[in-house]
Scaffold this motif. Structure first.
Motif, short mmCIF file in Angstrom:
data_model
loop_
_atom_site.label_atom_id
_atom_site.label_comp_id
_atom_site.label_asym_id
_atom_site.label_seq_id
_atom_site.Cartn_x
_atom_site.Cartn_y
_atom_site.Cartn_z
N LYS A 222 68.37 16.06 41.17
CA LYS A 222 69.29 15.79 40.22
C LYS A 222 70.98 15.95 40.71
N THR A 223 71.22 17.18 41.47
CA THR A 223 72.48 17.53 41.63
C THR A 223 72.97 16.26 42.66
N GLU B 276 76.04 13.53 42.11
CA GLU B 276 77.38 13.47 43.06
C GLU B 276 77.28 12.08 43.80
N ARG C 34 76.34 20.18 33.02
CA ARG C 34 75.11 20.67 33.06
C ARG C 34 74.61 21.39 31.78
N ASP D 215 73.45 17.03 33.67
CA ASP D 215 72.36 17.49 34.31
C ASP D 215 71.59 18.13 33.23
#
Ligand code: Z5A
Length: 223
Positions: free
Chosen positions: A18-19, A23, A43, A98
């Motif tokens: 996800k991260t 980005e 998040r 997130d």
């Protein structure tokens, strides 16, 4: 669309990417799709003083019962939506988050045996009924996710939830799949096992109408 602005959530088991994908998506949106539009990345749990404290409590603290866990995630979510998410959407911004109530449905519902529908209903209560316009679900086999996280070298401080084991994550993943099947218009389901560039291309394709949707949501009523 159910209100101003656009809300996109990323979901998936730990290590699904996800991260990394958030980005890449933000870079692409700012450069190619919606230069100049306000994009806010958040998040869960987090994003407020209480949310960050709850995050620390949940991810590093002593084990708690499933209901206490559920309510702590929901309390953090309630603060985040009231203080940050809803006011930011009100300005017509794109909010990329997130995790969302679907994480609670998957982890505390599927993973820990609480009622998934009741969790989603409580999630609606604490978010003012604003579900994400799009949920990008990065699907990844729990074994592969575990290998990724091991490779990241987080063995010493791996948090409590990550330590719950593969069966737990299989239940979490199955619940995500059930949520996506129940709401096919909301979910963009992506194979997270491919290399990051290939995953990114699928995410972008799944969100191809995002710029138009954000513009529509920002247009005054009647236009
Ligand atoms: N939780 C809950 O139980 N209930 C709730 O309601 C909510 C949350 C809201 C949040 O922890 C925890 O809280 C989470 C659920 C629970 N469970 N745990 N533990 P977090 O936010 O700290 O952790 P996370 O959300 O799971 O993030 P993560 O572990 O960092 O995973 P990620 O963001 O999905 O992945 P990443 O950081 O982008 O990538 C992980 C690694 O894989 C990294 O080394 C990357 O370089 C690599 N990677 C990424 N993509 C690829 C591809 N495509 N191929 C190969 N390698 C890749």
């Amino acid at each position: 669309m159910v209100g101003p602005g656009c809300l996109v959530a990323f979901e998936g088991i730990d290590g699904a990417g996800k991260t990394t994908q958030i980005e890449g998506l933000v870079e692409w949106l700012r450069a190619d799709v919606m230069p100049g539009r306000e994009i806010v990345v958040l998040r869960e749990p987090g994003g407020t003083a209480m949310g960050e404290a709850v995050r620390e409590l949940l991810l590093r603290g002593d084990p708690r019962g499933p209901r206490a866990e559920l309510l702590l995630y929901m309390a953090a979510r309630s603060e985040l939506y009231a203080q940050v998410v809803l006011p930011t959407l009100e300005r017509g911004a794109l909010v990329i988050i997130d995790r969302s109530s679907y994480s609670t449905a998957a982890y505390q519902g599927g993973g820990l045996g609480l009622d998934v529908e009741a969790i989603l209903a409580l999630g609606d209560e604490v978010t003012g009924g604003r579900r994400p316009d799009r949920v990008v679900l990065l699907r990844l086999d729990p074994e592969q996710a575990a290998r990724r996280l091991d490779g990241r070298g987080t063995g010493v401080d791996r948090d409590r939830i990550e330590a719950r084991g593969l069966d737990y994550f299989r239940r979490v993943a199955a619940t995500y799949d059930a949520c996506a099947a129940a709401e096919p218009d909301r979910f963009v389901v992506v194979d997270g096992s491919l290399d990051p560039e290939a995953v990114g291309a699928t995410v972008r394709a799944g969100l191809a109408d995002l710029g138009r949707r954000c513009d529509e949501s920002a247009a005054p009523a009647g236009e």
